[in-house]
Design an enzyme around this catalytic site. Structure first.
Site, PDB file in Angstrom:
ATOM      1  N   PRO A   1      20.452  -4.350 -37.616  1.00 28.74           N
ATOM      2  CG  PRO A   1      22.407  -5.957 -38.284  1.00 28.74           C
ATOM      3  CD  PRO A   1      20.740  -5.463 -38.482  1.00 28.74           C
TER       4      PRO A   1
ATOM      5  N   GLY B   1      25.645   0.132 -35.226  1.00 30.81           N
ATOM      6  CA  GLY B   1      26.268   0.266 -34.331  1.00 30.81           C
ATOM      7  C   GLY B   1      26.230   1.457 -33.574  1.00 30.81           C
TER       8      GLY B   1
ATOM      9  CE1 TYR C   1      30.185  -5.973 -40.466  1.00 28.03           C
ATOM     10  CE2 TYR C   1      29.977  -5.061 -38.071  1.00 28.03           C
ATOM     11  CZ  TYR C   1      29.769  -5.289 -39.481  1.00 28.03           C
ATOM     12  OH  TYR C   1      29.135  -4.228 -40.129  1.00 28.03           O
TER      13      TYR C   1
ATOM     14  CE  LYS D   1      21.959  -6.147 -42.291  1.00 28.82           C
ATOM     15  NZ  LYS D   1      22.763  -5.131 -42.846  1.00 28.82           N
TER      16      LYS D   1
ATOM     17  CG  HIS E   1      26.957  -2.404 -44.700  1.00 28.71           C
ATOM     18  ND1 HIS E   1      27.071  -3.690 -44.173  1.00 28.71           N
ATOM     19  CD2 HIS E   1      26.645  -1.551 -43.635  1.00 28.71           C
ATOM     20  CE1 HIS E   1      27.587  -3.507 -42.789  1.00 28.71           C
ATOM     21  NE2 HIS E   1      27.256  -2.093 -42.547  1.00 28.71           N
TER      22      HIS E   1
ATOM     23  NE  ARG F   1      15.936   6.617 -44.653  1.00 27.22           N
ATOM     24  CZ  ARG F   1      16.634   5.835 -44.467  1.00 27.22           C
ATOM     25  NH1 ARG F   1      16.233   4.428 -44.449  1.00 27.22           N
ATOM     26  NH2 ARG F   1      18.103   6.008 -44.447  1.00 27.22           N
TER      27      ARG F   1
ATOM     28  N   GLY G   1      16.858   0.267 -40.333  1.00 24.02           N
ATOM     29  CA  GLY G   1      17.942   0.743 -39.452  1.00 24.02           C
ATOM     30  C   GLY G   1      17.963   2.009 -39.072  1.00 24.02           C
ATOM     31  NE  ARG G   2      21.782   5.681 -43.112  1.00 20.50           N
ATOM     32  CZ  ARG G   2      22.168   5.204 -44.260  1.00 20.50           C
ATOM     33  NH1 ARG G   2      20.989   3.926 -44.774  1.00 20.50           N
ATOM     34  NH2 ARG G   2      23.326   4.854 -44.897  1.00 20.50           N
TER      35      ARG G   2
END
Length: 387
Positions: free
Chosen positions: A81, A83, A133, A258, A282, A317, A336-337
């Protein structure tokens, strides 16, 4: 269009995204928190785990398929997830979810997304998870859970590592807010990136107005007026294990926790009825100076036993990073990223390119270390005494 997009690894996608996005948008996605010690350590930790190849093994039919929560997936990764997908690309959540569906992997939509969960479900399909959240008003959180249930999401991912908004001072310096508004601080930054202005921000302005947290109830969206990104997210510092038990009573599908960094918390999660945990700090964006999740992973796997699916994220990565986590016992890795970099570069095609890079790297590593199937990865593929 060149299918590679000129990107041959995730670092290439990151650089392309950096050029395309305003500094404020890029740094919100890319940076950590505090002095970014955890951010750096997340990457450095992978170097401490060394692979030990098996020689003369027939790997001509290599497989990356995994079974997670009873479902088969084509790769051992899922989309974490995040944002900011909708700020990187117009309705970037849809683009990223479509790429995940095409790749046969789960996609997790964030509470703080710029596209409503119903719209993503209708237009993307695939295996969809929803990250939540918990809010101070638990009745509003329950309403969000009911929406996710009605929209067909198959898992609820409860993030527990940000009971208060992190500092992330760079968002203040860059003048990045949600809802987005122009300030003297960021107007030059935006104007220096006309493609983003024309293809992202202008499209929102012409269709629905300034990007907002579209999963928030109407009354909450109206109360949020241009607060710094990250600090505008509504969280609660009163969350307890009883809240997890309450969610278990109302949520009929898979329940995932998580943000676990302690083995004993994985045991408590299982006691509360969770189906899985994600070992995570995170991405270095919450508590600075934490241990890297890859370092904590073995103890969580041991504590969880067969009671939970154990996943991990933060700093992955390379395909080799994923292979190391699987060898340490992880059931899957969340990305994520890296997926956001791809989305920022070319929407669905860019997200697909990020996933393809992982697929190719994992496949090559499996061949190089003599492992025909990710299901066979274990600590025999890691140097003794490590992990």
């Amino acid at each position: 269009m060149d299918r590679t997009l000129g990107a041959y690894d995730i670092a290439d996608l990151r650089e392309l995204a950096r050029r395309r996005l305003p500094k404020g948008v890029f740094e919100f996605m890319d940076r950590g928190n505090g002095d970014e010690v955890a951010l750096a350590n997340n990457r450095a930790a992978f170097e401490r785990f060394k692979l030990v190849p098996h020689a003369l093994v027939d790997t001509s039919r290599r497989s990356q398929e995994i079974t997670l929560f009873g479902n088969r997936h084509k790769m051992p990764i899922a989309i974490a997830p995040t944002g900011s997908a909708g700020l990187n690309w117009f309705h970037g959540e849809i683009a990223l979810a479509r790429a995940a569906a095409a790749a046969g992997i789960p996609f997790t939509l964030a509470t703080g997304s710029m596209t409503a969960m119903e719209t993503v479900a209708e237009q993307a399909g695939g295996t969809l998870w929803f990250q939540i959240y918990m809010w101070p008003d638990r009745s509003l959180s329950r309403g969000l859970v009911e929406r996710a249930k009605a929209a067909g999401y198959q898992a609820l991912v409860v993030t527990v590592d940000t009971p208060v908004p992190p500092g992330r001072e760079y968002n203040l310096r860059n003048g990045m807010t949600v809802p987005f508004r122009f300030t003297r601080r960021n107007v030059t930054d935006v104007l220096l990136h006309p493609r983003w202005l024309a293809t992202v921000l202008a499209r929102y302005l012409l269709s629905s107005g300034m990007p907002r947290y579209e999963n928030y109830p109407a009354q909450m969206k109206q109360r949020i007026t241009s607060l710094p990104m990250g600090r505008s997210m509504v969280v609660t510092d009163s969350l307890t294990w009883e809240d997890l038990r309450a969610l278990r009573r109302v949520w009929p599908h898979r329940l995932i926790l998580k943000g676990i960094l302690r083995a004993q918390d994985a045991v408590l999660a299982a006691d509360c009825g969770a189906d899985g945990v994600i070992v995570s700090n995170h991405g270095g964006r919450a508590v600075d100076s934490t241990m890297a999740p890859i370092e904590v992973l073995p103890s969580v796997v041991e504590a969880a036993g067969k009671r939970l699916a154990v996943m991990v994220d933060s700093g992955f990565r390379r395909g080799a990073d994923v292979v190391k986590a699987l060898a340490l016992g992880a059931n899957a890795v969340l990305i994520g990223r890296a997926a956001l970099y791809g989305t920022a570069v070319a929407g669905e095609a860019g997200a697909a390119r990020a996933i393809e890079i992982y697929r190719d790297e994992i496949d090559r590593i499996l061949g190089l270390i003599g492992c025909p199937d990710v299901a066979q990865l274990d600590r025999e593929y890691l140097a003794p005494g490590i992990g």
